[in-house]
Each structure stands twice: as structure tokens, then as C-alpha cells.
Design a protein around this motif. Structure first.
Motif, PDB file in Angstrom:
ATOM      1  N   PRO A 182      43.979  24.755  25.999  1.00 14.05           N
ATOM      2  CA  PRO A 182      42.534  24.662  25.791  1.00 14.05           C
ATOM      3  C   PRO A 182      42.106  23.234  25.458  1.00 14.05           C
ATOM      4  O   PRO A 182      42.911  22.417  25.011  1.00 14.05           O
ATOM      5  CB  PRO A 182      42.276  25.616  24.623  1.00 14.05           C
ATOM      6  CG  PRO A 182      43.577  25.810  23.954  1.00 14.05           C
ATOM      7  CD  PRO A 182      44.637  25.608  24.997  1.00 14.05           C
ATOM      8  N   ALA A 183      40.793  22.983  25.636  1.00 13.90           N
ATOM      9  CA  ALA A 183      40.290  21.609  25.550  1.00 13.90           C
ATOM     10  C   ALA A 183      40.123  21.120  24.118  1.00 13.90           C
ATOM     11  O   ALA A 183      40.007  19.910  23.892  1.00 13.90           O
ATOM     12  CB  ALA A 183      38.971  21.484  26.303  1.00 13.90           C
ATOM     13  N   ASN A 184      40.096  22.039  23.125  1.00  9.62           N
ATOM     14  CA  ASN A 184      40.024  21.543  21.751  1.00  9.62           C
ATOM     15  C   ASN A 184      41.382  21.000  21.315  1.00  9.62           C
ATOM     16  O   ASN A 184      41.481  20.231  20.362  1.00  9.62           O
ATOM     17  CB  ASN A 184      39.548  22.641  20.783  1.00  9.62           C
ATOM     18  CG  ASN A 184      40.468  23.845  20.749  1.00  9.62           C
ATOM     19  OD1 ASN A 184      41.076  24.198  21.765  1.00  9.62           O
ATOM     20  ND2 ASN A 184      40.584  24.483  19.612  1.00  9.62           N
ATOM     21  N   ILE A 185      42.420  21.370  22.019  1.00  3.62           N
ATOM     22  CA  ILE A 185      43.746  20.835  21.719  1.00  3.62           C
ATOM     23  C   ILE A 185      44.087  19.698  22.671  1.00  3.62           C
ATOM     24  O   ILE A 185      44.449  18.608  22.243  1.00  3.62           O
ATOM     25  CB  ILE A 185      44.776  21.976  21.780  1.00  3.62           C
ATOM     26  CG1 ILE A 185      44.454  22.932  20.645  1.00  3.62           C
ATOM     27  CG2 ILE A 185      46.206  21.427  21.693  1.00  3.62           C
ATOM     28  CD1 ILE A 185      45.273  24.144  20.573  1.00  3.62           C
ATOM     29  N   LEU A 186      43.954  19.950  23.969  1.00  3.87           N
ATOM     30  CA  LEU A 186      44.232  18.892  24.940  1.00  3.87           C
ATOM     31  C   LEU A 186      42.981  18.020  25.116  1.00  3.87           C
ATOM     32  O   LEU A 186      42.283  18.086  26.123  1.00  3.87           O
ATOM     33  CB  LEU A 186      44.687  19.468  26.284  1.00  3.87           C
ATOM     34  CG  LEU A 186      45.280  18.409  27.212  1.00  3.87           C
ATOM     35  CD1 LEU A 186      46.698  18.041  26.789  1.00  3.87           C
ATOM     36  CD2 LEU A 186      45.263  18.848  28.662  1.00  3.87           C
ATOM     37  N   THR A 187      42.723  17.189  24.102  1.00  2.00           N
ATOM     38  CA  THR A 187      41.657  16.189  24.202  1.00  2.00           C
ATOM     39  C   THR A 187      42.204  15.017  25.015  1.00  2.00           C
ATOM     40  O   THR A 187      43.388  14.992  25.366  1.00  2.00           O
ATOM     41  CB  THR A 187      41.287  15.694  22.797  1.00  2.00           C
ATOM     42  OG1 THR A 187      42.477  15.128  22.222  1.00  2.00           O
ATOM     43  CG2 THR A 187      40.796  16.834  21.920  1.00  2.00           C
ATOM     44  N   THR A 188      41.351  14.034  25.253  1.00  2.00           N
ATOM     45  CA  THR A 188      41.862  12.847  25.957  1.00  2.00           C
ATOM     46  C   THR A 188      42.947  12.153  25.122  1.00  2.00           C
ATOM     47  O   THR A 188      43.907  11.624  25.670  1.00  2.00           O
ATOM     48  CB  THR A 188      40.725  11.859  26.274  1.00  2.00           C
ATOM     49  OG1 THR A 188      40.075  11.489  25.051  1.00  2.00           O
ATOM     50  CG2 THR A 188      39.695  12.497  27.209  1.00  2.00           C
ATOM     51  N   TYR A 189      42.791  12.183  23.791  1.00  2.00           N
ATOM     52  CA  TYR A 189      43.818  11.597  22.907  1.00  2.00           C
ATOM     53  C   TYR A 189      45.144  12.316  23.077  1.00  2.00           C
ATOM     54  O   TYR A 189      46.199  11.707  23.243  1.00  2.00           O
ATOM     55  CB  TYR A 189      43.438  11.764  21.426  1.00  2.00           C
ATOM     56  CG  TYR A 189      42.268  10.986  20.919  1.00  2.00           C
ATOM     57  CD1 TYR A 189      42.387   9.617  20.664  1.00  2.00           C
ATOM     58  CD2 TYR A 189      41.063  11.619  20.637  1.00  2.00           C
ATOM     59  CE1 TYR A 189      41.309   8.898  20.157  1.00  2.00           C
ATOM     60  CE2 TYR A 189      39.987  10.910  20.128  1.00  2.00           C
ATOM     61  CZ  TYR A 189      40.118   9.554  19.893  1.00  2.00           C
ATOM     62  OH  TYR A 189      39.055   8.854  19.383  1.00  2.00           O
ATOM     63  N   ASP A 190      45.072  13.636  22.964  1.00  2.62           N
ATOM     64  CA  ASP A 190      46.289  14.436  22.986  1.00  2.62           C
ATOM     65  C   ASP A 190      46.990  14.327  24.343  1.00  2.62           C
ATOM     66  O   ASP A 190      48.215  14.204  24.418  1.00  2.62           O
ATOM     67  CB  ASP A 190      45.923  15.899  22.687  1.00  2.62           C
ATOM     68  CG  ASP A 190      47.146  16.774  22.577  1.00  2.62           C
ATOM     69  OD1 ASP A 190      47.834  16.688  21.550  1.00  2.62           O
ATOM     70  OD2 ASP A 190      47.433  17.524  23.533  1.00  2.62           O
ATOM     71  N   GLY A 227      29.154  10.975  27.360  1.00  2.00           N
ATOM     72  CA  GLY A 227      28.517  11.994  26.534  1.00  2.00           C
ATOM     73  C   GLY A 227      29.471  12.684  25.577  1.00  2.00           C
ATOM     74  O   GLY A 227      29.070  13.535  24.788  1.00  2.00           O
ATOM     75  N   SER A 228      30.749  12.327  25.638  1.00  2.00           N
ATOM     76  CA  SER A 228      31.764  13.029  24.835  1.00  2.00           C
ATOM     77  C   SER A 228      32.158  12.248  23.591  1.00  2.00           C
ATOM     78  O   SER A 228      32.087  11.009  23.567  1.00  2.00           O
ATOM     79  CB  SER A 228      33.008  13.271  25.692  1.00  2.00           C
ATOM     80  OG  SER A 228      34.068  13.754  24.898  1.00  2.00           O
ATOM     81  N   GLU A 229      32.591  12.958  22.565  1.00  2.00           N
ATOM     82  CA  GLU A 229      33.144  12.324  21.366  1.00  2.00           C
ATOM     83  C   GLU A 229      34.556  11.804  21.641  1.00  2.00           C
ATOM     84  O   GLU A 229      35.051  10.942  20.915  1.00  2.00           O
ATOM     85  CB  GLU A 229      33.198  13.323  20.206  1.00  2.00           C
ATOM     86  CG  GLU A 229      31.839  13.770  19.702  1.00  2.00           C
ATOM     87  CD  GLU A 229      31.031  12.634  19.075  1.00  2.00           C
ATOM     88  OE1 GLU A 229      31.625  11.784  18.390  1.00  2.00           O
ATOM     89  OE2 GLU A 229      29.800  12.593  19.296  1.00  2.00           O
ATOM     90  N   SER A 230      35.227  12.364  22.647  1.00  2.00           N
ATOM     91  CA  SER A 230      36.579  11.891  22.992  1.00  2.00           C
ATOM     92  C   SER A 230      36.462  10.729  23.971  1.00  2.00           C
ATOM     93  O   SER A 230      35.804  10.859  24.997  1.00  2.00           O
ATOM     94  CB  SER A 230      37.390  13.008  23.657  1.00  2.00           C
ATOM     95  OG  SER A 230      37.603  14.064  22.747  1.00  2.00           O
ATOM     96  N   PRO A 231      37.066   9.604  23.646  1.00  2.00           N
ATOM     97  CA  PRO A 231      36.925   8.440  24.521  1.00  2.00           C
ATOM     98  C   PRO A 231      37.654   8.613  25.854  1.00  2.00           C
ATOM     99  O   PRO A 231      38.687   9.288  25.932  1.00  2.00           O
ATOM    100  CB  PRO A 231      37.565   7.306  23.710  1.00  2.00           C
ATOM    101  CG  PRO A 231      38.486   7.986  22.755  1.00  2.00           C
ATOM    102  CD  PRO A 231      37.887   9.323  22.452  1.00  2.00           C
TER     103      PRO A 231
END
Ligand code: BES
Ligand code: MN
Ligand code: ZN
Length: 489
Positions: A182-190, A227-231
Motif C-alpha cells: 500500500p501507498a502509506n507504506i511504499l512512499t517515495t522515501y520507502d 501536490g504530494s507531501e512525499s518528494p
């Protein structure tokens, strides 16, 4: 992270068969003739095996199919499974036969009696692929299968054949894990961190951050992620197993960790599926992992554009004009056509930095490709017939559906914009093709290029012979084979 089931090859040894817990699997050819293992099993079950093999039920099984014997009396085993595999079966059929075993593995362990099977390595590969289970978010104890033992005629030879396939299975699992997450775990950081961890395997991994992307002029990619908080990030993975200085093959993946559509927002129903919109990047990552694990003798660079497409006060609007790294300007008519904006800049960067000998991009790019081809085939687009045929042959040999679609200037003309160099959409008709035309504007004229639209094949709602429901890892096997056959020295 999910790993394939532990699996070992042993010489045939039937001592203790009667007391064995778990499942016993007997692989038999189309004639129902059994070797020592089958005879021993038949004796222990007082003829049940021979009766089944002489029955119409066995005759009706297709190669690769299996059945559980009804009452395996005389054994401690929980079940006896008979798998039919034609003597002249191809690798894909042997894998499918393995898949029927992998679907039914026992917690108490599984013994596969495969003494007469020539393609035992492929059988074990299919078994491993089908036994995949994404249980990272199940809090109850995972239903992990027990150890799997294959008794084969020549364990050493089979183990040697199975080694590169085990590397391939690890790559497929990596892709499936990323695509299922899921996207709350696989962020761009992760996502970037999981790729950086592959440095341990000998890959060179670099993470380009937003300031780097700004400096490079990647306005198309950055517009999607703003538009995202994840860079937004671009990750570059290099595998240098080929001759020094030889131009690499470039693999480029769309890594939209979640696609809400942005301001052109998607309907709520089914939006949760857009966690898989990084599937192209997932395939690139899985192939790179496989190449490193099997120490491929080729130069390959994987590049992924990691962004999240969100609506917010900072999000890109319909009507905005962005400037790509190439310098061409794009009128963003629909913020939901974001994948092509991401790929445009990563494709250009790949060519400018690496001057590759060829490029393959993968993307869950359009709903239109699902209308055209359903979930059976990936849409294939290319500017180079020979390169494309090589890929299609590899996909066929691996049993991964792939079908080429046309391109041409009349489709490209649909992208004309009143105020910029192009629009990011070309209308509903032929939507997968106009998306490919958009990408081709960022491919240099003499650069051999293949675009794979995997929107219909990256994730399935039903299971297949080699995968449970969910992410498939489509393309890892075909690309690995194409690299092996065409690019390795
Ligand atoms: N990620 C989607 C495509 C998609 C759809 C992938 C279904 C998997 C399953 C892509 O970004 C998208 O939204 N495409 C639009 C393009 C349109 C606005 C021109 C589409 O296909 O509707
Ligand atoms: Mn979209
Ligand atoms: Zn998308």
C-alpha cells in the motif's frame, strides 16, 4: 520481504515414506508409468495409486494438471497429489505443473517425487512462483509452508539448473512485493530506500532528489509530484556485468506510488487499486535484482521516476504548461495522464547520461490498453522491428502475454496543442497509442525503444497458474531472458 520457499533437491530415497507427514506429490508422465517411487507409494496405499493412474480421471488430466487422491490409506501423509507432466513438455508446462504443487503446499512440509522429470528445475521454479504469499499485513501467524523436498534422478545437475531460476524468482517476488504494498507504506522515501538496499548485491544505486531534478530541468516529472507531501525522486541502478565501456541497455519504469488522478481526480470506486501504479518501476527493480543475484554478464541501467499524484493547494492544474528536460513544453490538459509526464523526463535523462544501446520502458500507463487487450497481454509499442521481435520472442518463451500495437504520425498529430509544443492527452480513441506517441517524442530518432503498457497485466483479480491474486511480476522473466539471449557476452 517475501522470499521463495526453501527448496532442496535430493536423490530418490523412499525410506520412511509411510511415516511422512505433510503432502506427498507424485509426478507422472502421460502414460501413467511410474518409477520406483510410484511403485512404493502404490504398495503402501494398497494399489490406490495404480487404480487412479488406470482411471478415466487420470486420462482426462491435461499435462500440468493435478488431482489429490481421495483416500490415501496406509500413509501418514495428509494428502497424495498426482501431477501429470508429458514427457515432451516444454518449460512453461513444467512450470505450470510446479504451480499446481505450489498452490497446495503443506505447513508440515511437502515431498515431491520427480525422479523421471527432465525439467525438474522448471518444475521447482513454477512451484516457487505459485507459492508466493503477500502476508506482510496479516497480523495472524502467516500460513508459511513447511520445507519442500524434490527427489530427482540427478540432484546436483538439477540444483545447478535451478540456481539462475532461483535468482529469477527472487526478482519476481521483489516486484510483486513492491506492487502489492500500500501507498502509506511504499512512499517515495520507502521505495528509494528499498532500491538503495540493493547496493549490498553489487548494484550501484543513486537517488536524485528534487533539487537535483530541478537543476536537470525535469519540469514534467516535478509537476506531477508537486501536490504530494512525499518528494519526487529518480533512482538510478547500474549493473556493470558486461564489457567495460560498452553502452548499457536502459530499463525505465513509471513509479507513481499512488495515482489519485490529481486535480482531474479519479472516481472513488476502485481508486485503491492505484497503489499498483508504480508497477513499471517495480518490474525494473525486480529485473535489476535478478541480474545482480545471477551476476549477469551485461551492462544494464535501471531508472525509475518515483512520484505521488495528489490533489492539493500546490498541485498541478489542468491547463498548466510545464517544460520538460528535453526543452519541449507540455500543456497539461488532464492531470491524470501523469505517467507519460514522468517517463518523458526519465527517458530523456537516460539518453543524455548513458547513451544506451536500447531502451525499454514499463508503465501502468493507460486504462485504454485494458479495453484493447484485457488482462491477458501487455501492450507493446516500438520504433524498431528487430528489437521488438526479440522481446516478443522472449515473452512467448516465458509464457508472458505480449501483443504489439501500431504507431504512426496520424496518432501523433492528436497531441497538437494550441499554446504549447504538445498536450499530454490525445483524446479517448486509441488512448494507449497516443500515450505511446507522447513517449516517442522523448526518444531520439535512432534509439531502439520498446514501450510496455502493463496496466492490464501488473495486477490481477484472479489467480493464475504461477501467481496468486494480486501483483504478477509480469515482465521480469521476459526481460531477464531477452537480456540473457541478446545482451550477455
Ligand atoms: N495509472 C493510470 C492508468 C491505469 C488505469 C493503470 C487502470 C491501471 C489500471 C493512468 O495514470 C491514467 O490515469 N491514465 C488515464 C489517461 C487519460 C486521462 C488520458 C486513463 O487511462 O484513463
Ligand atoms: Mn493517472
Ligand atoms: Zn497513473
Amino acid at each position: 520481504m517475501s522470499h521463495p520457499v526453501p527448496l532442496q533437491f535430493q536423490p530418490v530415497n523412499l525410506e520412511g515414506l509411510a511415516e511422512l507427514a505433510g503432502r506427498i506429490v507424485l509426478v507422472v508422465d502421460e502414460n501413467g508409468k511410474t518409477g520406483a517411487a510410484g511403485r512404493r507409494l502404490d504398495k503402501l496405499t494398497r494399489g490406490a495409486v495404480a487404480r487412479y493412474l488406470a482411471s478415466g480421471d487420470f486420462a482426462a488430466l491435461k499435462s500440468g494438471e493435478s488431482a489429490d487422491l481421495a483416500w490415501p490409506a496406509g500413509l501418514a501423509a495428509e494428502a497424495v497429489q498426482v501431477v501429470k507432466l508429458d514427457r515432451k513438455a516444454e518449460a512453461t508446462a513444467a512450470r505450470a505443473a510446479g504451480g499446481t504443487i505450489g498452490r497446495a503446499l503443506s505447513k508440515a512440509g511437502t515431498l515431491v517425487l520427480a525422479e523421471g522429470v527432465k525439467l525438474a528445475a522448471d518444475l521447482s521454479f513454477g512451484l516457487a512462483l505459485r507459492a508466493y504469499d503477500f502476508s506482510a499485513h496479516k497480523t495472524a501467524e502467516a500460513k508459511r509452508p513447511g520445507p519442500v523436498t524434490l527427489m530427482v534422478a540427478d540432484p546436483e545437475k538439477t540444483a545447478a539448473e535451478a540456481a539462475p531460476l532461483a535468482a529469477l524468482a527472487e526478482g519476481v517476488f521483489f516486484t510483486r512485493d513492491l506492487t502489492n504494498e500500500p501507498a502509506n507504506i511504499l512512499t517515495t522515501y520507502d521505495f528509494a530506500a528499498r532500491l538503495a538496499a540493493m547496493q549490498e548485491l553489487g548494484l550501484e544505486v543513486e537517488i536524485l532528489e528534487e533539487e537535483d531534478l530541478t537543476r536537470l530541468g525535469m519540469g514534467a516529472l516535478l509537476g506531477v509530484g508537486q501536490g504530494s507531501e512525499s518528494p519526487s525522486k529518480v533512482v538510478v541502478m547500474q549493473w556493470k556485468g558486461g564489457a567495460e565501456g560498452e553502452a548499457p541497455l536502459a530499463l525505465i519504469g513509471k513509479g507513481v506510488v499512488f495515482d489519485t488522478g490529481g486535480i482531474s481526480i479519479k472516481p472513488a470506486a476502485g481508486m485503491e487499486e492505484m497503489t499498483m501504479d508504480m508497477g513499471g518501476a517495480g518490474v525494473v527493480a525486480g529485473v535489476m535484482r535478478t541480474l545482480a543475484l545471477r551476476k549477469a554478464r551485461a551492462n544494464v541501467v535501471g531508472l525509475v521516476g518515483l512520484v505521488e499524484n495528489m490533489p492539493s493547494g500546490r498541485a498541478q492544474r489542468p491547463g498548466d504548461v510545464v517544460r520538460s528536460m528535453k526543452g519541449d513544453t507540455i500543456e497539461v490538459i488532464n492531470t491524470d495522464a501523469e505517467g507519460r509526464l514522468v517517463l518523458a523526463d526519465v527517458l530523456w535523462y537516460a539518453q543524455e547520461r548513458f547513451a544506451p544501446c536500447g531502451m525499454v520502458d514499463l508503465a501502468t500507463l493507460t486504462g485504454a490498453i485494458i479495453i484493447a487487450l484485457g488482462h491477458e497481454n501487455t501492450g507493446v509499442f516500438s520504433n524498431d522491428d528487430a528489437f521488438c521481435d526479440q522481446f516478443l520472442r522472449a515473452a512467448r518463451a516465458e509464457g508472458e502475454g505480449a501483443w504489439r500495437l501500431p504507431m504512426g504520425p496520424a496518432y501523433d498529430a492528436k497531441l497538437k496543442s494550441r499554446i504549447a509544443d504538445m498536450m499530454n492527452v490525445g483524446g479517448r480513441d486509441g488512448g494507449a497509442i497516443t500515450a505511446a506517441q507522447f513517449l516517442q517524442r522523448f526518444v531520439k530518432d535512432d534509439m531502439p525503444w520498446i514501450h510496455l503498457d502493463i496496466a492490464g497485466t501488473a495486477l490481477l483479480k484472479s489467480d493464475t497458474p504461477l501467481a496468486p491474486k494480486g501483483a504478477t511480476g509480469w515482465g521480469v522473466m521476459a526481460l531477464n531472458r531477452m537480456i540473457r539471449d541478446r545482451f550477455e557476452r
